[in-house]
Design a protein around this motif. Structure first.
Motif, mmCIF file in Angstrom:
data_model
loop_
_atom_site.group_PDB
_atom_site.id
_atom_site.type_symbol
_atom_site.label_atom_id
_atom_site.label_comp_id
_atom_site.label_asym_id
_atom_site.label_seq_id
_atom_site.Cartn_x
_atom_site.Cartn_y
_atom_site.Cartn_z
ATOM 1 N N VAL A 167 0.843 -1.198 0.000
ATOM 2 C CA VAL A 167 0.000 0.000 0.000
ATOM 3 C C VAL A 167 0.879 1.249 0.000
ATOM 4 N N ALA A 168 1.907 1.264 0.846
ATOM 5 C CA ALA A 168 2.838 2.397 0.877
ATOM 6 C C ALA A 168 3.554 2.558 -0.460
ATOM 7 N N LEU A 169 4.014 1.436 -1.021
ATOM 8 C CA LEU A 169 4.743 1.492 -2.286
ATOM 9 C C LEU A 169 3.851 1.985 -3.424
ATOM 10 N N GLN A 170 2.609 1.544 -3.446
ATOM 11 C CA GLN A 170 1.706 1.984 -4.505
ATOM 12 C C GLN A 170 1.433 3.474 -4.404
ATOM 13 N N ALA A 171 1.262 3.969 -3.188
ATOM 14 C CA ALA A 171 1.035 5.401 -2.998
ATOM 15 C C ALA A 171 2.246 6.205 -3.467
ATOM 16 N N LEU A 172 3.453 5.765 -3.095
ATOM 17 C CA LEU A 172 4.670 6.452 -3.532
ATOM 18 C C LEU A 172 4.823 6.393 -5.045
ATOM 19 N N LYS A 210 -2.452 15.710 -2.129
ATOM 20 C CA LYS A 210 -2.047 14.621 -3.033
ATOM 21 C C LYS A 210 -1.598 13.393 -2.251
ATOM 22 N N GLN A 211 -0.934 13.603 -1.116
ATOM 23 C CA GLN A 211 -0.565 12.458 -0.274
ATOM 24 C C GLN A 211 -1.806 11.690 0.182
ATOM 25 N N ILE A 212 -2.785 12.415 0.668
ATOM 26 C CA ILE A 212 -4.017 11.792 1.178
ATOM 27 C C ILE A 212 -4.754 11.052 0.066
ATOM 28 N N GLU A 213 -4.865 11.675 -1.093
ATOM 29 C CA GLU A 213 -5.584 11.049 -2.201
ATOM 30 C C GLU A 213 -4.879 9.784 -2.684
ATOM 31 N N ALA A 214 -3.543 9.816 -2.732
ATOM 32 C CA ALA A 214 -2.792 8.638 -3.154
ATOM 33 C C ALA A 214 -2.972 7.492 -2.163
ATOM 34 N N ILE A 215 -2.968 7.806 -0.871
ATOM 35 C CA ILE A 215 -3.179 6.777 0.154
ATOM 36 C C ILE A 215 -4.570 6.168 0.027
ATOM 37 N N LYS A 216 -5.573 6.990 -0.217
ATOM 38 C CA LYS A 216 -6.936 6.467 -0.391
ATOM 39 C C LYS A 216 -6.987 5.426 -1.508
ATOM 40 N N LEU A 217 -6.406 5.774 -2.653
ATOM 41 C CA LEU A 217 -6.429 4.875 -3.806
ATOM 42 C C LEU A 217 -5.649 3.590 -3.516
ATOM 43 N N ALA A 218 -4.498 3.732 -2.843
ATOM 44 C CA ALA A 218 -3.682 2.558 -2.532
ATOM 45 C C ALA A 218 -4.402 1.626 -1.560
ATOM 46 N N TYR A 255 0.048 0.953 -14.210
ATOM 47 C CA TYR A 255 -1.071 1.025 -13.288
ATOM 48 C C TYR A 255 -0.982 2.275 -12.414
ATOM 49 N N ALA A 256 0.251 2.633 -12.010
ATOM 50 C CA ALA A 256 0.432 3.852 -11.219
ATOM 51 C C ALA A 256 -0.064 5.073 -11.984
ATOM 52 N N GLN A 257 0.209 5.104 -13.272
ATOM 53 C CA GLN A 257 -0.234 6.231 -14.102
ATOM 54 C C GLN A 257 -1.760 6.282 -14.182
ATOM 55 N N THR A 258 -2.379 5.109 -14.303
ATOM 56 C CA THR A 258 -3.840 5.043 -14.362
ATOM 57 C C THR A 258 -4.467 5.554 -13.070
ATOM 58 N N ARG A 259 -3.917 5.136 -11.937
ATOM 59 C CA ARG A 259 -4.465 5.551 -10.651
ATOM 60 C C ARG A 259 -4.168 7.023 -10.360
ATOM 61 N N GLU A 279 -13.278 3.631 -2.482
ATOM 62 C CA GLU A 279 -13.871 2.378 -2.035
ATOM 63 C C GLU A 279 -12.817 1.662 -1.207
ATOM 64 N N ALA A 280 -12.977 1.618 0.095
ATOM 65 C CA ALA A 280 -11.988 0.970 0.955
ATOM 66 C C ALA A 280 -12.625 0.617 2.282
ATOM 67 N N GLY A 281 -11.925 -0.195 3.056
ATOM 68 C CA GLY A 281 -12.397 -0.553 4.381
ATOM 69 C C GLY A 281 -12.170 0.589 5.355
ATOM 70 N N GLU A 282 -12.450 0.319 6.619
ATOM 71 C CA GLU A 282 -12.317 1.342 7.654
ATOM 72 C C GLU A 282 -11.100 1.053 8.524
ATOM 73 N N PRO A 283 -10.013 1.843 8.367
ATOM 74 C CA PRO A 283 -8.831 1.628 9.208
ATOM 75 C C PRO A 283 -9.137 1.881 10.678
ATOM 76 N N PHE A 284 -8.422 1.123 11.551
ATOM 77 C CA PHE A 284 -8.560 1.343 12.989
ATOM 78 C C PHE A 284 -7.223 1.047 13.650
ATOM 79 N N GLY A 285 -7.103 1.330 14.934
ATOM 80 C CA GLY A 285 -5.833 1.282 15.641
ATOM 81 C C GLY A 285 -5.318 -0.117 15.899
ATOM 82 N N SER A 286 -4.091 -0.187 16.438
ATOM 83 C CA SER A 286 -3.454 -1.467 16.659
ATOM 84 C C SER A 286 -2.442 -1.354 17.775
#
Length: 537
Positions: free
Chosen positions: A273-278, A297-305, A331-335, A347-354
């Motif tokens: 997920v981190a690599l795809q966002a970067l 742009k950071q936030i939007e990339a993380i959402k997509l990843a 694929y990175a260019q498409t996203r 479209e993603a799940g709901e992150p929570f703590g750990s």
């Protein structure tokens, strides 16, 4: 010349970066980092120090990890980066139908149902066998001493211990949880800050692991105790599940970000997920850190990843698309094209703590280790095996109960895993280990730390001290209270649902060690949001 030495930053610095030549250990607990340094000074290498620190953390930070945890590692040694996946599988006998028969529509957070095979002891054994210089018995000595003789509770540790106790006291009323209270609240309450706590059972278990090179945990006396307690209480975990577990050496995955290779463990971990966002973000130019365009742009990339990660990531041989496909330039260019000037609804799940611990080690022989170890959601399942001090993880909670989902629950499977160690290289040279622990914050923390380092030239301490943001779900984004309010306002104006969060620990806890390729000098940063410290010489 050290590549990242910028000391200037538009926010308060809690401490300076740490410099050293002979060795360095960075983690969230002073006693654990000192244990790692002790091993280095005894003649151990960075791998030995990482094992010692990790084992010590099961004692001195049980709110985040334990002997019943999973673990992952990235190890730079002999001019190569090695990956270790020590995450356990679900019990072979479990299934969606059997969980439903127990009356659950979803996988519970506590009890035996979410328990998977603990992988951390196998990580210690495998790392020691492949790359260690000292015996496992020598390396586990500091942890055994702290477990048997006790140690005083540190401030952030005490805070989370009390929080977990309050939650468990209200919700975990079944007799199966009694051993947790006996172990972690022996006086009928959580230990207070500065108060001594010890666990003789924990010490005996670590001693057994040390003397048998882990055999007792997966094939011997400890395995029998775990399996018997599971069977007595209707659990799915068996002695066969434990006996068949083995930590796996894997090829790390990477993307090149502005001339640096950023490395992660491949799925089932969420490092992808981190690599795809970067991969998306490297298609933009960022002129300054404290700018609304940068954060947007950071936030939007993380959402997509995350949308892709939570749709596609599980044990790799169960995935419909492999890592190379997800991380391809095409694929990175498409996203990337989906990132507009306004906040999107992903479209993603709901992150929570750990609950997780991360550590980094380095030595003067050129070895460096990025290591992460975790139960889940703090103390994990709430199950402590009697007479052992083993608190079992609840990693199975991440499985899906939808049989058509790629991460659907089934027996003998590794689930989507939140814990991820990171590593940075340039050309054929190591820059060093980094990590930011904390559930679904982890890929987000990796992106922020990498960009703070590469795009904005911040040294390790400054990169960690920088105020963080965390995307939660839909358009909701939480920012630290130190986050610039005018930027929060501007983000809100372009559609982000911004919430200022007063609790700093919800934004992850990181460690970094970089190495100067010319001089061999290390520079490290540790986390001010916890009891973090660096031990060095």
């Amino acid at each position: 010349m050290m590549p990242f030495t910028n000391q200037s930053q538009p926010y308060p610095v809690t401490r300076n970066a740490t410099y050293a030549k002979n060795g360095m250990v960075a983690t969230s607990q002073p006693l654990a980092s000192q244990a790692g340094l002790e091993i280095l000074k005894k003649g151990g290498n960075a791998i030995d120090a990482a094992i010692a620190t990790a084992a010590c953390l099961t004692v001195v930070e049980p709110t985040s990890n334990g002997i019943g945890s999973d673990a992952f590692a990235l190890v730079w040694t002999k001019d190569k980066l090695h990956g270790l996946n020590a995450s356990g599988r679900s019990p072979k006998s479990i299934s969606i139908d059997k969980v439903k028969e127990k009356g659950y529509d979803g996988i519970p957070t506590h009890g035996w149902v979410p328990v998977t095979v603990p992988g951390a002891p196998s990580a210690w054994v495998e790392l020691s066998k492949e790359f260690g210089k000292l015996s496992l018995k020598e390396v586990l000595e500091p942890a055994i001493t702290y477990a048997s003789e006790g140690y005083p509770i540190s401030p952030v540790l005490g805070k989370f211990w009390k929080k977990a106790y309050t939650n468990f006291k209200a919700n975990l009323t079944d007799d199966v949880f009694n051993n947790w209270f006996k172990t972690f609240a022996p006086n009928g309450r959580p230990p207070k800050v500065g108060e001594m706590w010890s666990s003789p059972d924990h010490a005996k278990t670590l001693q057994s692991i040390a003397e048998t090179d882990g055999e007792s945990f997966y094939h011997g006396e400890l395995a029998e105790k775990i399996a018997a307690f599971s069977q007595e209480n209707g659990g799915f975990l068996s002695s066969t599940d434990l006996a068949e577990h083995k930590a796996e050496w894997v090829d790390p995955i990477k993307v090149n970000y502005r001339g640096y290779d950023v490395w992660e463990i491949p799925p089932n971990g969420q490092g992808i997920v981190a690599l795809q966002a970067l991969n998306m973000l490297k298609g933009f130019e960022f002129k300054e850190k404290e700018a609304v365009d940068t954060y947007h742009k950071q936030i939007e990339a993380i959402k997509l990843a995350f949308a892709d990660g939570q749709r596609h990531v599980t044990q790799e041989n169960h995935m419909h698309y492999n890592s190379n496909q997800i991380l391809s330039e095409a694929y990175a260019q498409t996203r990337r094209k989906l990132i507009s000037e306004e906040a999107m609804q992903p479209e993603a799940g709901e992150p929570f703590g750990s609950g997780t611990v991360y550590l980094a080690t380095a030595d003067n022989e050129g070895n460096m280790v990025s290591f992460i170890q975790s139960n889940y959601m703090g103390f994990g399942s709430g199950i402590v095996v009697p007479g052992t001090g083993i608190a079992l993880q609840n990693r199975g909670h991440n499985f899906s109960m939808d049989p058509d989902h790629v991460n659907a629950l089934q027996g003998g499977k590794q689930t989507y895993h939140t814990i991820i160690p990171g590593f940075l290289t340039k050309g054929a040279q190591p820059v060093g280990p980094f990590g930011v622990m904390g559930g679904f914050m982890q890929p987000q923390g990796h992106v922020q730390v990498v960009m703070n380092t590469i795009d904005f030239g911040l040294n390790p301490q400054a990169a960690l001290d920088a105020p963080r943001w965390q995307w939660m779900k839909d358009k909701r984004v939480e920012v630290e209270h130190r986050f610039a309010h005018h930027l929060a306002q501007e983000l809100a104006e372009i559609g982000h649902d911004i919430h200022i969060q007063l609790e700093p620990n919800s934004f992850g806890r990181g460690q970094i060690i970089w190495r100067d390729p010319d001089t061999g000098v290390f520079v490290g940063g540790t986390e001010a949001r916890t009891d973090g410290t660096i031990s060095a010489w």
